[in-house]
Design a protein around this motif. Structure first.
Motif, PDB file in Angstrom:
ATOM      1  N   LEU A   5       0.835  -1.187   0.000  1.00 53.04           N
ATOM      2  CA  LEU A   5       0.000   0.000   0.000  1.00 53.04           C
ATOM      3  C   LEU A   5       0.884   1.255   0.000  1.00 53.04           C
ATOM      4  O   LEU A   5       1.952   1.319   0.642  1.00 53.04           O
ATOM      5  CB  LEU A   5      -0.915   0.012   1.221  1.00 53.04           C
ATOM      6  N   CYS A   6       0.421   2.280  -0.692  1.00 52.48           N
ATOM      7  CA  CYS A   6       1.166   3.550  -0.794  1.00 52.48           C
ATOM      8  C   CYS A   6       1.123   4.277   0.542  1.00 52.48           C
ATOM      9  O   CYS A   6       0.084   4.315   1.217  1.00 52.48           O
ATOM     10  CB  CYS A   6       0.559   4.406  -1.911  1.00 52.48           C
ATOM     11  N   GLY A   7       2.262   4.894   0.916  1.00 51.79           N
ATOM     12  CA  GLY A   7       2.325   5.641   2.166  1.00 51.79           C
ATOM     13  C   GLY A   7       1.563   6.946   2.120  1.00 51.79           C
ATOM     14  O   GLY A   7       1.348   7.572   3.155  1.00 51.79           O
ATOM     15  N   CYS A  33       6.008  16.674  -1.215  1.00 47.30           N
ATOM     16  CA  CYS A  33       6.265  17.394   0.036  1.00 47.30           C
ATOM     17  C   CYS A  33       4.988  17.493   0.840  1.00 47.30           C
ATOM     18  O   CYS A  33       3.909  17.761   0.282  1.00 47.30           O
ATOM     19  CB  CYS A  33       6.818  18.784  -0.293  1.00 47.30           C
ATOM     20  N   GLU A  34       5.100  17.303   2.135  1.00 46.64           N
ATOM     21  CA  GLU A  34       3.944  17.334   3.005  1.00 46.64           C
ATOM     22  C   GLU A  34       3.376  18.746   3.155  1.00 46.64           C
ATOM     23  O   GLU A  34       2.225  18.914   3.536  1.00 46.64           O
ATOM     24  CB  GLU A  34       4.315  16.800   4.392  1.00 46.64           C
ATOM     25  N   ILE A  35       4.113  19.756   2.796  1.00 45.25           N
ATOM     26  CA  ILE A  35       3.660  21.139   2.982  1.00 45.25           C
ATOM     27  C   ILE A  35       3.180  21.739   1.666  1.00 45.25           C
ATOM     28  O   ILE A  35       2.042  22.192   1.541  1.00 45.25           O
ATOM     29  CB  ILE A  35       4.786  22.012   3.574  1.00 45.25           C
ATOM     30  N   CYS A  36       4.023  21.743   0.644  1.00 45.77           N
ATOM     31  CA  CYS A  36       3.681  22.404  -0.628  1.00 45.77           C
ATOM     32  C   CYS A  36       3.205  21.440  -1.694  1.00 45.77           C
ATOM     33  O   CYS A  36       2.851  21.859  -2.791  1.00 45.77           O
ATOM     34  CB  CYS A  36       4.854  23.222  -1.132  1.00 45.77           C
ATOM     35  N   ASN A  37       3.260  20.141  -1.428  1.00 43.88           N
ATOM     36  CA  ASN A  37       2.778  19.097  -2.344  1.00 43.88           C
ATOM     37  C   ASN A  37       3.567  19.076  -3.647  1.00 43.88           C
ATOM     38  O   ASN A  37       3.052  18.717  -4.707  1.00 43.88           O
ATOM     39  CB  ASN A  37       1.295  19.322  -2.649  1.00 43.88           C
ATOM     40  N   MET A  38       4.867  19.457  -3.593  1.00 47.16           N
ATOM     41  CA  MET A  38       5.728  19.394  -4.770  1.00 47.16           C
ATOM     42  C   MET A  38       6.252  17.987  -4.934  1.00 47.16           C
ATOM     43  O   MET A  38       6.620  17.320  -3.962  1.00 47.16           O
ATOM     44  CB  MET A  38       6.903  20.368  -4.599  1.00 47.16           C
ATOM     45  N   THR A  39       6.203  17.477  -6.166  1.00 45.50           N
ATOM     46  CA  THR A  39       6.675  16.124  -6.445  1.00 45.50           C
ATOM     47  C   THR A  39       8.176  16.056  -6.215  1.00 45.50           C
ATOM     48  O   THR A  39       8.942  16.896  -6.707  1.00 45.50           O
ATOM     49  CB  THR A  39       6.340  15.727  -7.887  1.00 45.50           C
ATOM     50  N   LEU A  40       8.593  15.035  -5.485  1.00 46.13           N
ATOM     51  CA  LEU A  40      10.001  14.868  -5.111  1.00 46.13           C
ATOM     52  C   LEU A  40      10.567  13.621  -5.738  1.00 46.13           C
ATOM     53  O   LEU A  40       9.832  12.780  -6.262  1.00 46.13           O
ATOM     54  CB  LEU A  40      10.148  14.820  -3.585  1.00 46.13           C
ATOM     55  N   MET A  42      14.439  10.951  -5.422  1.00 49.07           N
ATOM     56  CA  MET A  42      15.430  10.467  -4.453  1.00 49.07           C
ATOM     57  C   MET A  42      16.597  11.449  -4.280  1.00 49.07           C
ATOM     58  O   MET A  42      17.370  11.323  -3.326  1.00 49.07           O
ATOM     59  CB  MET A  42      15.975   9.107  -4.904  1.00 49.07           C
ATOM     60  N   LYS A  43      16.700  12.470  -5.139  1.00 51.83           N
ATOM     61  CA  LYS A  43      17.831  13.394  -5.058  1.00 51.83           C
ATOM     62  C   LYS A  43      17.503  14.684  -4.304  1.00 51.83           C
ATOM     63  O   LYS A  43      18.392  15.289  -3.724  1.00 51.83           O
ATOM     64  CB  LYS A  43      18.304  13.739  -6.462  1.00 51.83           C
ATOM     65  N   ASN A  44      16.245  15.099  -4.318  1.00 51.24           N
ATOM     66  CA  ASN A  44      15.945  16.413  -3.727  1.00 51.24           C
ATOM     67  C   ASN A  44      15.047  16.357  -2.503  1.00 51.24           C
ATOM     68  O   ASN A  44      14.599  17.383  -2.016  1.00 51.24           O
ATOM     69  CB  ASN A  44      15.321  17.324  -4.777  1.00 51.24           C
ATOM     70  N   TYR A  45      14.736  15.185  -1.995  1.00 53.68           N
ATOM     71  CA  TYR A  45      13.856  15.104  -0.834  1.00 53.68           C
ATOM     72  C   TYR A  45      14.682  15.175   0.453  1.00 53.68           C
ATOM     73  O   TYR A  45      15.878  14.916   0.486  1.00 53.68           O
ATOM     74  CB  TYR A  45      13.047  13.807  -0.869  1.00 53.68           C
ATOM     75  N   LYS A  46      13.986  15.533   1.540  1.00 52.41           N
ATOM     76  CA  LYS A  46      14.546  15.472   2.882  1.00 52.41           C
ATOM     77  C   LYS A  46      13.513  14.830   3.790  1.00 52.41           C
ATOM     78  O   LYS A  46      12.356  15.274   3.816  1.00 52.41           O
ATOM     79  CB  LYS A  46      14.906  16.869   3.403  1.00 52.41           C
ATOM     80  N   GLY A  47      13.926  13.813   4.481  1.00 53.14           N
ATOM     81  CA  GLY A  47      12.984  13.084   5.319  1.00 53.14           C
ATOM     82  C   GLY A  47      13.002  13.556   6.752  1.00 53.14           C
ATOM     83  O   GLY A  47      14.061  13.845   7.329  1.00 53.14           O
ATOM     84  N   TYR A  48      11.832  13.648   7.336  1.00 53.22           N
ATOM     85  CA  TYR A  48      11.692  14.004   8.746  1.00 53.22           C
ATOM     86  C   TYR A  48      10.484  13.253   9.307  1.00 53.22           C
ATOM     87  O   TYR A  48       9.379  13.378   8.769  1.00 53.22           O
ATOM     88  CB  TYR A  48      11.512  15.517   8.924  1.00 53.22           C
ATOM     89  N   ASP A  49      10.718  12.469  10.371  1.00 51.86           N
ATOM     90  CA  ASP A  49       9.663  11.657  10.984  1.00 51.86           C
ATOM     91  C   ASP A  49       8.998  10.750   9.947  1.00 51.86           C
ATOM     92  O   ASP A  49       7.766  10.583   9.912  1.00 51.86           O
ATOM     93  CB  ASP A  49       8.623  12.569  11.650  1.00 51.86           C
ATOM     94  N   LEU A  51       8.513  11.195   6.790  1.00 51.55           N
ATOM     95  CA  LEU A  51       7.686  11.892   5.823  1.00 51.55           C
ATOM     96  C   LEU A  51       8.596  12.737   4.939  1.00 51.55           C
ATOM     97  O   LEU A  51       9.589  13.299   5.407  1.00 51.55           O
ATOM     98  CB  LEU A  51       6.649  12.787   6.510  1.00 51.55           C
ATOM     99  N   PRO A  52       8.284  12.837   3.611  1.00 52.30           N
ATOM    100  CA  PRO A  52       9.130  13.605   2.694  1.00 52.30           C
ATOM    101  C   PRO A  52       8.800  15.096   2.762  1.00 52.30           C
ATOM    102  O   PRO A  52       7.651  15.501   2.900  1.00 52.30           O
ATOM    103  CB  PRO A  52       8.785  13.013   1.329  1.00 52.30           C
ATOM    104  N   TYR A  53       9.881  15.940   2.631  1.00 49.27           N
ATOM    105  CA  TYR A  53       9.747  17.400   2.600  1.00 49.27           C
ATOM    106  C   TYR A  53      10.720  17.932   1.564  1.00 49.27           C
ATOM    107  O   TYR A  53      11.781  17.336   1.286  1.00 49.27           O
ATOM    108  CB  TYR A  53      10.057  18.025   3.957  1.00 49.27           C
ATOM    109  N   CYS A  54      10.359  19.094   1.008  1.00 49.12           N
ATOM    110  CA  CYS A  54      11.315  19.795   0.143  1.00 49.12           C
ATOM    111  C   CYS A  54      12.292  20.585   1.019  1.00 49.12           C
ATOM    112  O   CYS A  54      12.108  20.729   2.221  1.00 49.12           O
ATOM    113  CB  CYS A  54      10.571  20.707  -0.838  1.00 49.12           C
TER     114      CYS A  54
END
Length: 282
Positions: A5-7, A33-40, A42-49, A51-54
């Protein structure tokens, strides 16, 4: 095997659109991104808890304020005491030890100038003592009283003994010492002359020797200020000159309180030299 299942959307993820990251499985289009919903990716994401973020919306970590409890104050006080104890222990250990200071060129020049001044002062005091010894009077102090080099005799200081015929005053009143008068000649002269004391043989002490004043040499015409070297000097730097005792330094120009510039007449070289090594002649 249960479906993956998708996260993000919790729908089944097939192998062709599967993306594994942050311990979850994502649709490639749901990895945003959990805030701006920008598609990420494997090179430009940052994970926190998990969850992906820009980069722009990555949560910043903040310090958590800790309550100032009595236990924390006790720990802080103990840490301060231990720091003071360690500081004093290091201070006591360093007592009596000297710290080496690197000698730079300026410090070496000052040290050399102090040695030169000390040597000049020593030689000046020595010359003054020698002049005082030469000028010492002939009378020397012996046993707490002055003794003359030629005191004379005690007998010369006493009056001569009276002659056997009596004193000159009694001879003058005697019959042989009476005056003779003649009406033709006039008043006569006494038979004996007045008493003369014997000459004294006492000689006054010789005067103290006074050395003649040094003759001032005639100033050298056309050579500016002329100085004469009192001591030997070897140049320590490239801009200095060497000379020997008795050399004449012509065209001298003072630089500061301790240095001057001049030309050694014997060698013809010009440069810096210590002014306390020479004396002015004109």
């Amino acid at each position: 095997m249960p479906p993956k299942l998708c996260g993000k959307c919790d729908k089944t993820v097939y192998p062709t659109e599967e993306l594994k990251c942050l311990d979850k499985v994502w649709h490639k289009g749901c990895f945003k991104c959990e805030i701006c919903n920008m598609t990420l990716n494997m090179k430009n994401y940052k994970g926190y808890d998990k969850l992906p973020y820009c980069t722009a919306h990555y949560p910043t970590t903040k310090h958590t304020a800790v309550a100032d409890t009595p236990e924390i104050r006790r720990i802080q006080e103990n840490t301060k005491i231990q720091s003071n104890i360690q500081y004093h222990a290091e201070f006591e250990k360093q007592k009596g030890k000297k710290t080496d200071i690197a000698e730079d060129p300026e410090m070496m020049r000052v040290k050399k100038n102090m040695e030169v001044i000390s040597n000049v002062s020593y030689h000046g005091d020595k010359e003054r003592r020698e002049q005082m010894e030469q000028a010492r009077p002939a009378e020397q102090l012996e046993g707490g009283r002055n003794v003359r080099s030629n005191p004379g005799r005690i007998a010369d200081m006493e009056p001569a003994m009276e002659p056997a015929g009596g004193t000159p005053y009694s001879n003058r009143n005697s019959a042989s010492a009476r005056q003779v008068y003649d009406s033709n000649v006039g008043k006569g002269q006494p038979a004996q002359q007045a008493y003369q004391p014997p000459a004294q043989s006492y000689q006054p002490p010789p005067q103290a020797y006074q050395p003649p004043p040094p003759a001032n040499p005639a100033p050298a015409a056309g050579k500016g200020m002329v100085c004469q070297a009192m001591y030997d000097y070897d140049a320590a730097d490239a801009d200095e000159v060497s000379f020997r005792e008795g050399d004449k330094i012509v065209f001298c120009q003072p630089i500061d309180a301790g240095w001057m510039e001049g030309t050694v007449e014997r060698t013809g070289k010009r440069g810096m030299l210590p002014s306390n090594y020479v004396e002015k002649m004109n």
